[in-house]
Write an enzyme that holds these catalytic residues in place. Structure first.
Site, PDB file in Angstrom:
ATOM      1  N   GLU A 150     -29.018 -15.355  13.213  1.00 28.55           N
ATOM      2  CA  GLU A 150     -29.946 -14.226  13.347  1.00 28.55           C
ATOM      3  C   GLU A 150     -30.418 -13.763  11.976  1.00 28.55           C
ATOM      4  OE1 GLU A 150     -28.221 -11.156  15.795  1.00 28.55           O
ATOM      5  OE2 GLU A 150     -28.772 -12.204  17.617  1.00 28.55           O
ATOM      6  N   GLU A 308     -27.857 -16.731  22.718  1.00 27.74           N
ATOM      7  CA  GLU A 308     -26.883 -15.662  22.966  1.00 27.74           C
ATOM      8  C   GLU A 308     -27.434 -14.657  23.959  1.00 27.74           C
ATOM      9  OE1 GLU A 308     -25.637 -13.364  19.583  1.00 27.74           O
ATOM     10  OE2 GLU A 308     -25.560 -15.114  18.300  1.00 27.74           O
TER      11      GLU A 308
HETATM   12  C1  GAL Z   1     -25.764 -10.839  17.787  1.00 27.43           C
HETATM   13  C2  GAL Z   1     -24.973 -11.698  16.834  1.00 27.43           C
HETATM   14  C3  GAL Z   1     -23.593 -11.999  17.346  1.00 27.43           C
HETATM   15  C4  GAL Z   1     -22.956 -10.764  17.925  1.00 27.43           C
HETATM   16  C5  GAL Z   1     -23.838 -10.219  19.010  1.00 27.43           C
HETATM   17  C6  GAL Z   1     -23.269  -8.989  19.684  1.00 27.43           C
HETATM   18  O1  GAL Z   1     -26.671 -10.056  17.069  1.00 27.43           O
HETATM   19  O2  GAL Z   1     -25.638 -12.907  16.575  1.00 27.43           O
HETATM   20  O3  GAL Z   1     -22.818 -12.497  16.275  1.00 27.43           O
HETATM   21  O4  GAL Z   1     -22.795  -9.821  16.905  1.00 27.43           O
HETATM   22  O5  GAL Z   1     -25.078  -9.866  18.456  1.00 27.43           O
HETATM   23  O6  GAL Z   1     -24.134  -8.481  20.660  1.00 27.43           O
END
Ligand code: GAL
Length: 663
Positions: A150, A308
């Site tokens: 990210e 994710e």
């Molecule tokens: C994203 C990140 C992850 C984790 C996740 C939590 O921004 O890539 O590592 O922190 O959020 O929601």
């Protein structure tokens, strides 16, 4: 050209084995197999363990984990491990730490404490990337490289002296000479005239409003600085293992504003995206649908990878809402319906310690014997069942225009109304269309519009001449365009297009706005067709358009609020206020009908229908079952609904169907 890295519609997640002892790793692999996991992302935050001292690498535990995953048949999206610098690096080189606009250093102790323009950070990171690539580039489990993580999530903009120098270099390239910058930035105002690039600073804290074009260029520069960093990692990977595709996970969303992903996408072998529902928004799932369609637009219509999402609550909102039974399946299929060919999560096992210990995971703190894990296992089978959908295109004949540069410029300070937020309008129109069963692409304003019947232009404050010409050509060739208030106001330098608003679209719309008349919070206006609206009104005339509705009250009673101009073979519509939900839906319905836009028959409010290739996705988040007319095989029920119930599929409350329709 690389193929999509994972077959079917794979389920995956971030895997952080370093938080657990090796005996847990073995249990992990067994549970991953039980859940039918297709891939994991490994190593995102592993730098401190993998390089415990400068230049000394400890890959032993990685080797073991990769071996276990490979034996278990689980593919790996290998992170370059550079997302968070280890303490030895920030201690030895505090100059890599980012600085905010107020001059405050962002210290280590969380993650991503690095300045995107720092050559020192880059040198150390690229050395690690090269080591990782040499070690794992030909490992049979590794199917994809994952650059950093990210990029810009917490360090998207940095105001330190190193960044200031990089900003000046970027400006010199953009403008060639400082007088061109002076013209673009309007520096005759407030005695800001520069005689050398050396005098230019990033927009740090100032006594009064900062120069808007300086702010806009700084936003552009900051996005480009991280893109340049991405390319540097990508080039190291390409040089060592050219056969493995490379991605970095995007954060396309309504509230993430710091990267121009239309510029980033061409550098990705596959576009990957992270999405988290945000309970602070009025309609989080409508925002998800918008973001999915925008991600597809960013990916140029090709399948994309959801890297994710969350199986349930996150940990970073004021109140972290858990998913109700059924919502994990629905939320995941929403991504697939709108173009995702894989569904990933953060993270495999809920952490026992650290800042994200209350974030949901595939294996919650309660362990395997939990409703959450059972839902994960069920999701794994559902995604396998819809695997044949992978690669199918979503085809839309409606587009919503979206542009990060327009967002950055629109949401700057010293504007007519701080209540007006760029993504509000874009989301609102997208939501109205989705409610009517109309699927829309969300695309850049300079895209080829020729395949569409209707193009919606929500609050496109900043607009290039090319985009304006493209919209005009689209309408003249027979398309319908619907433009909303505060569009076409400035050029890409944030300079007003003079002669009456909306300058870029004035002739096309046949409307001339002389003055804005924004409304105070809570103030509403009525139109003479009965519509209610808020936020915005204006003093307009319609010298060359049919007036469909006028303001009845508010600051400009009698002025046009909704107009339509026939142009060439098409029509250009304009709405000069923010209609409420019902009036927005009614206007979307009217324009979509006139444009003959394709729509699916929504059986009940809230039910989402999307066609992807020959597959009809029916998502029923309501508490009642619904019946939808279709003929084919429901991949989720493994039944023939057409044969079973006279040409319809019945979808239970908070459930879904994915129907392979008869051709
Ligand atoms: C994203 C990140 C992850 C984790 C996740 C939590 O921004 O890539 O590592 O922190 O959020 O929601």
């Amino acid at each position: 050209m690389f193929e999509f890295p994972f077959p079917g519609v794979a389920m995956g997640c971030d895997y952080n084995p370093e938080q657990w002892s090796p005996d847990v790793w073995r249990e992990d692999i067994a549970l991953m197999r039980e859940a039918g996991l297709g891939f994991v992302t490994l190593g995102v935050f592993s730098w401190a363990l993998v390089e415990p001292e400068p230049g000394r690498f400890d890959f032993g535990w990685f080797d073991e984990v990769l071996g276990l995953l490979h034996e278990g048949g689980i593919a790996v999206d290998m992170a370059t491990a550079t997302a968070a610098p280890p303490p030895w690096l920030t201690t030895a080189h505090p100059e890599i730490l980012p600085v905010d606009a107020d001059g405050r250093t962002l210290w280590p102790g969380s993650r991503q404490s690095w300045c995107p323009s720092s050559p020192v950070f880059r040198e150390h990171a690229l050395r690690l990337v090269a080591e990782m690539a040499r070690r794992y580039g030909s490992h049979p489990a590794v199917r994809l490289w994952h650059v950093s993580n990210e990029l810009g999530c917490h360090n998207g903009r940095c105001w330190c002296d190193v960044s200031a120098a990089a900003f000046r270099e970027w400006l010199a390239k953009r403008y060639g000479d400082v007088d061109a910058l002076n013209t673009a930035w309007g520096t005759t105002f407030w005695s800001q005239h520069y005689t050398s690039f050396d005098q230019v600073l990033p927009p740090r804290i100032t006594p009064a409003f900062k120069n808007p074009t300086q702010q806009l260029d700084f936003a552009r520069f900051s996005s480009d600085a991280l893109l340049d960093y991405h390319r540097a990692e990508r080039d190291v990977l390409r040089g060592i293992c050219p056969d493995v595709p490379v991605t970095t996970n995007f954060m396309v969303s309504s509230h993430q504003t710091e990267q121009d992903y239309f510029r980033w996408a061409p550098d990705q072998d596959v576009v990957s995206q992270d999405h988290y529902l945000d309970a602070r928004l009025p309609r989080p799932r409508a925002e998800q649908a918008f973001t999915d369609d925008l991600t597809r637009g960013v990916a140029g219509g090709k399948p994309w990878l959801l890297m994710e999402s969350a199986t349930s609550a996150v940990n970073w909102q004021p109140v972290n809402v858990a998913k109700r039974p059924g919502e994990l399946l629905l939320d995941s299929l929403r991504h697939v319906a709108r173009g995702a060919d894989a569904v990933g999560f953060f993270q495999w096992r809920a952490s026992a310690a650290g800042a994200e210990k209350f974030h949901s995971a595939l294996v919650p703190h309660a362990g395997r014997d939990s409703e959450r894990f059972r839902e994960v296992v069920a999701l794994g089978s559902a995604l396998r069942a819809v695997g044949e959908v992978a690669g199918s295109p979503v085809r839309a004949d409606v587009a919503v225009l979206f542009d990060w540069e327009a967002m950055w410029a629109c949401d700057l300070d010293s504007h007519p109304s701080a209540e007006l937020r760029y993504t509000d309008a874009a989301n609102r129109w997208h939501r109205a269309l989705a409610g009517l069963g109309v699927t829309a692409d969300v695309v850049h304003p300079e895209s080829d519009l020729s395949g569409y019947r209707l193009v919606v232009v929500p609050t496109l404050y900043l607009c290039s001449d090319a985009a304006a010409a493209g919209l005009r050509a689209f309408v003249e060739a027979g398309g319908h365009a619907l433009v909303t208030y505060f569009s076409g106001i400035v050029d890409p330098d944030d300079r007003i297009r003079l002669g009456g608003y909306p300058g870029a679209f004035r002739d096309l719309l046949g409307v001339r706005v002389e003055e804005f008349a924004p409304l105070l919070p809570g103030e509403t206006v009525t139109l003479d067709d009965g519509s209610r609206a808020d936020l915005w009104a204006e003093h307009a005339t319609a010298p060359d358009a049919e007036v469909l509705a006028r303001f009845v009250d508010g600051p400009r009673p009698g002025d046009p609020a909704l107009t339509r101009r026939a142009a060439g073979a098409g029509a250009a519509w304009y709405v000069g206020t923010r209609l409420d939900e019902a009036a927005t839906a009614a206007l979307a319905d009217r324009v979509a009908r006139e444009a003959c836009a394709t729509r699916l028959d929504v059986p009940a409010p809230g039910v989402e229908l999307v066609r992807r290739g020959r597959y009809l996705f029916v998502l029923n988040p309501t508490d009642e079952p619904v019946a939808v007319r279709t003929e084919g095989v429901d991949l989720l029920a493994d039944a023939r609904p057409g044969a079973a119930s006279g040409g319809s599929v019945t979808v239970a409350a908070r459930s879904a169907a994915v129907v392979r329709e008869e051709e």
